[in-house]
Design a protein around this motif. Structure first.
Motif, PDB file in Angstrom:
ATOM      1  N   SER A  23       0.961  -0.812   0.015  1.00  0.00           N
ATOM      2  CA  SER A  23      -0.027   0.237   0.056  1.00  0.00           C
ATOM      3  C   SER A  23       0.508   1.296   0.112  1.00  0.00           C
ATOM      4  O   SER A  23       2.380   1.332   0.321  1.00  0.00           O
ATOM      5  N   PHE A  24       0.088   2.423   0.069  1.00  0.00           N
ATOM      6  CA  PHE A  24       0.634   3.601   0.122  1.00  0.00           C
ATOM      7  C   PHE A  24       1.557   3.932   1.458  1.00  0.00           C
ATOM      8  O   PHE A  24       2.489   4.089   1.319  1.00  0.00           O
ATOM      9  N   GLU A  25       1.155   3.408   1.983  1.00  0.00           N
ATOM     10  CA  GLU A  25       1.884   3.611   3.431  1.00  0.00           C
ATOM     11  C   GLU A  25       2.865   3.083   3.909  1.00  0.00           C
ATOM     12  O   GLU A  25       4.051   2.995   4.363  1.00  0.00           O
ATOM     13  N   GLU A  26       2.417   1.098   2.828  1.00  0.00           N
ATOM     14  CA  GLU A  26       4.058   0.356   3.307  1.00  0.00           C
ATOM     15  C   GLU A  26       4.872   1.228   2.549  1.00  0.00           C
ATOM     16  O   GLU A  26       6.107   1.033   3.192  1.00  0.00           O
ATOM     17  N   ALA A  45       6.026   3.946   1.554  1.00  0.00           N
ATOM     18  CA  ALA A  45       6.188   5.290   2.181  1.00  0.00           C
ATOM     19  C   ALA A  45       7.338   4.813   3.980  1.00  0.00           C
ATOM     20  O   ALA A  45       7.901   6.006   4.059  1.00  0.00           O
ATOM     21  N   ALA A  46       6.722   3.672   4.209  1.00  0.00           N
ATOM     22  CA  ALA A  46       7.768   3.796   5.358  1.00  0.00           C
ATOM     23  C   ALA A  46       8.642   3.034   5.221  1.00  0.00           C
ATOM     24  O   ALA A  46       9.461   2.587   5.926  1.00  0.00           O
ATOM     25  N   SER A  94       8.287  10.583   4.615  1.00  0.00           N
ATOM     26  CA  SER A  94       6.900  11.002   5.888  1.00  0.00           C
ATOM     27  C   SER A  94       5.651  11.789   5.178  1.00  0.00           C
ATOM     28  O   SER A  94       4.088  11.666   5.429  1.00  0.00           O
ATOM     29  N   SER A  95       5.958  11.326   3.614  1.00  0.00           N
ATOM     30  CA  SER A  95       3.812  12.307   2.546  1.00  0.00           C
ATOM     31  C   SER A  95       3.613  10.900   1.888  1.00  0.00           C
ATOM     32  O   SER A  95       4.979   9.894   1.742  1.00  0.00           O
ATOM     33  N   LEU A  96       2.908  10.462   1.592  1.00  0.00           N
ATOM     34  CA  LEU A  96       2.830   9.897   1.049  1.00  0.00           C
ATOM     35  C   LEU A  96       1.840   9.968  -1.145  1.00  0.00           C
ATOM     36  O   LEU A  96       2.139   9.273  -1.143  1.00  0.00           O
ATOM     37  N   LYS A 132       3.296   7.083  -3.980  1.00  0.00           N
ATOM     38  CA  LYS A 132       1.572   7.481  -5.006  1.00  0.00           C
ATOM     39  C   LYS A 132       2.459   6.806  -6.349  1.00  0.00           C
ATOM     40  O   LYS A 132       1.808   6.665  -7.264  1.00  0.00           O
TER      41      LYS A 132
END
Length: 517
Positions: free
Chosen positions: A356-359, A361-362, A367-369, A373
């Protein structure tokens, strides 16, 4: 809503720069000098003002702004602001060297001087202009601030490189990635790559960290715990580019697969011994990848191991990976290697795996998605299908076959220790496909692992064409079963086998009529 435009305080124009100023990380420098050598936790930064033939008041304001950035922001942010504003001031000199402030026309001219691929620099420069004006320091005119607010914004060309699958700045293709790391493992096994360089490149490819993060690692950051099934490895990566966070203040813990963890454990053990030898009071604080010579560091007085800089970490990775000589199947030339491509490959492979986006980014420490994307939107596709024609086309460019063709019945002169028997499908009888130069037992799967092995000597009249067809059929079945990522693991072997077929055909030799799939 239009941003409020701060008014300049006339008294600021006569403000004298202090003799000593302090950076966010506690290092001091003299702002009155025209050449600053600013020490940071991760290297040295150089700021030059003497060669700018601008108004003295404007130069003093420029210094005051950079001094303020060094006090409140990261060293990298301050250095970037300096570079962009220095370019604008040089443009100002060309049009009006007596100007006492930056005007809107200077920002427009700076943007016009940039190539299309570097328009994002104009956006970053406008951000620096707004930050300068917000501090109330003279040097930014009212129309410059209005222009900075109204000019179009441009993003960095990450999305373009990913979308176009750029072989220079985009992610590595799966064949490029597999080829690089197979060659890296082979170089370490042969002793041509040292443990510290091997572990550095291995970790860079595994987690896609920025060079500054790799340079900041200490041996205490590797966490090793014992479990019922063996050892578990976790590495605490110092976060970078986090607004307001100091050096090694925030960390992200990343689990490591055992193969990478074992190598890092050996590297940490070696560094710990060196730290004790040079008398460090706390060896656990030694850098995980110490600088190898004085030119690549900014500290090192014999009592501590030298801390590397982000630049030298980048150079080491490029030096090792380019030295492997692995060619791209897309260009036929050696793969263009740098840390940014490694990061983009990490993000791309995470997107291919359905993260996912969050994964994402991590994983990439964003810090931003928004950045994540771009990996989802322009995910570099796996080869959805590969046939014999495409494999034969890629084979001479990719150069994944590392062994040598051999003739039957001449084992001793060709350094062949034993013969290789295998089939491309389960349930088939074994077929003699070539010789092996390895002494002792080999646990790799035959014949899939053989074609990319440098010790493999395929027979000139071996059944390689049938094996190639069997590998292609297996890949198609895997892709049809919904496992394109698993199917892509066969691409290296398919291309290597295709090269063997191509070389045999070039010699005009017939293949055996044995069926292997």
């Amino acid at each position: 809503m239009r941003a409020r435009i701060p008014s300049a305080n006339p008294r600021n124009a006569d403000y004298e720069l202090p003799e000593h100023a302090e950076t966010r990380d506690g290092y001091t420098f003299n702002p009155r000098e025209d050449d600053w050598e600013v020490v940071t936790d991760t290297g040295r930064l150089h700021f030059h003002y003497g060669d700018l033939p601008i108004d003295e008041g404007l130069k003093r304001s420029f210094k005051r702004f950079i001094m303020s950035r060094l006090r409140s922001a990261s060293p990298g942010t301050a250095a970037a602001s300096y570079r962009y504003l220095r370019h604008i001031l040089k443009i100002l000199v060309d049009t009006d060297k007596d100007a006492k402030s930056i005007r809107g026309i200077h920002l427009v001219n700076y943007r016009a001087s940039l190539e299309q691929t570097h328009l994002h620099c104009s956006t970053d420069a406008n951000d620096a202009v707004r930050a300068w004006a917000r501090l109330g320091i003279p040097g930014i005119s009212r129309d410059a601030l209005i222009t900075a607010n109204e000019m179009p914004r441009h993003v960095k060309p990450r999305r373009r490189a990913l979308r176009l699958k750029c072989p220079v700045n985009g992610a590595y293709s799966n064949l490029e990635y597999d080829g690089l790391y197979k060659a890296l493992h082979q170089g370490f096994a042969e002793g041509t790559i040292s443990l510290d360089n091997y572990s550095l490149c291995l970790l860079s490819g595994a987690i896609g960290a920025r060079p500054i993060q790799l340079a900041s690692l200490r041996i205490c950051d590797l966490k090793i715990s014992s479990t019922a099934s063996g050892k578990s490895y976790v590495i605490a990566i110092p976060r970078a580019k986090q607004r307001g966070a100091g050096y090694r203040k925030l960390f992200t813990e990343r689990p490591l697969i055992e193969d990478v963890g074992i190598i890092l454990e050996a590297q940490v053990r070696l560094v710990r011994v060196k730290a004790y030898a040079c008398g460090m009071s706390d060896p656990e604080q030694a850098p995980m990848f110490p600088a190898s010579h004085a030119a690549s560091t900014f500290i090192g007085d014999g009592t501590v191991l030298a801390q590397p800089t982000s630049a030298t970490i980048s150079q080491r990775i490029v030096y090792v990976m380019e030295g492997l000589g692995v060619k791209s199947e897309r260009t036929g030339e050696p793969i263009n290697v740098h840390a940014t491509r490694a990061r983009r490959t990490t993000g791309t492979r995470a997107a291919q795996a359905g993260r996912s986006f969050e994964e994402i980014a991590a994983i990439l420490d964003h810090s931003s998605l928004n950045a994540a994307k771009s990996y989802i939107e322009y995910c570099v596709d796996l080869l959805q299908s590969i046939d014999r024609k495409l494999a034969m086309l890629l084979a001479p460019m990719a150069q994944r076959f590392a062994g040598k063709l051999a003739t039957r019945g001449n084992d001793s002169n060709q350094e062949i220790q034993h013969h290789v028997f295998g089939a491309s499908h389960e349930g088939e009888g074994p077929v003699d496909i070539g010789g092996c130069g390895k002494h002792g037992f080999c646990g790799l799967g035959k014949p899939v692992a053989c074609y990319t092995c440098r010790l493999f000597h395929p027979w000139l009249d071996g059944p390689h064409e049938a094996i190639l067809e069997g590998l292609l059929a297996r890949r198609r079945r895997m892709a049809e079963d919904g496992s394109p990522i698993v199917a892509a693991t066969l691409d290296d072997t398919i291309v290597a086998c295709a090269e063997v077929v191509r070389q045999c055909l070039a010699k005009g030799l017939p293949f055996q009529e044995q069926s292997v799939g």
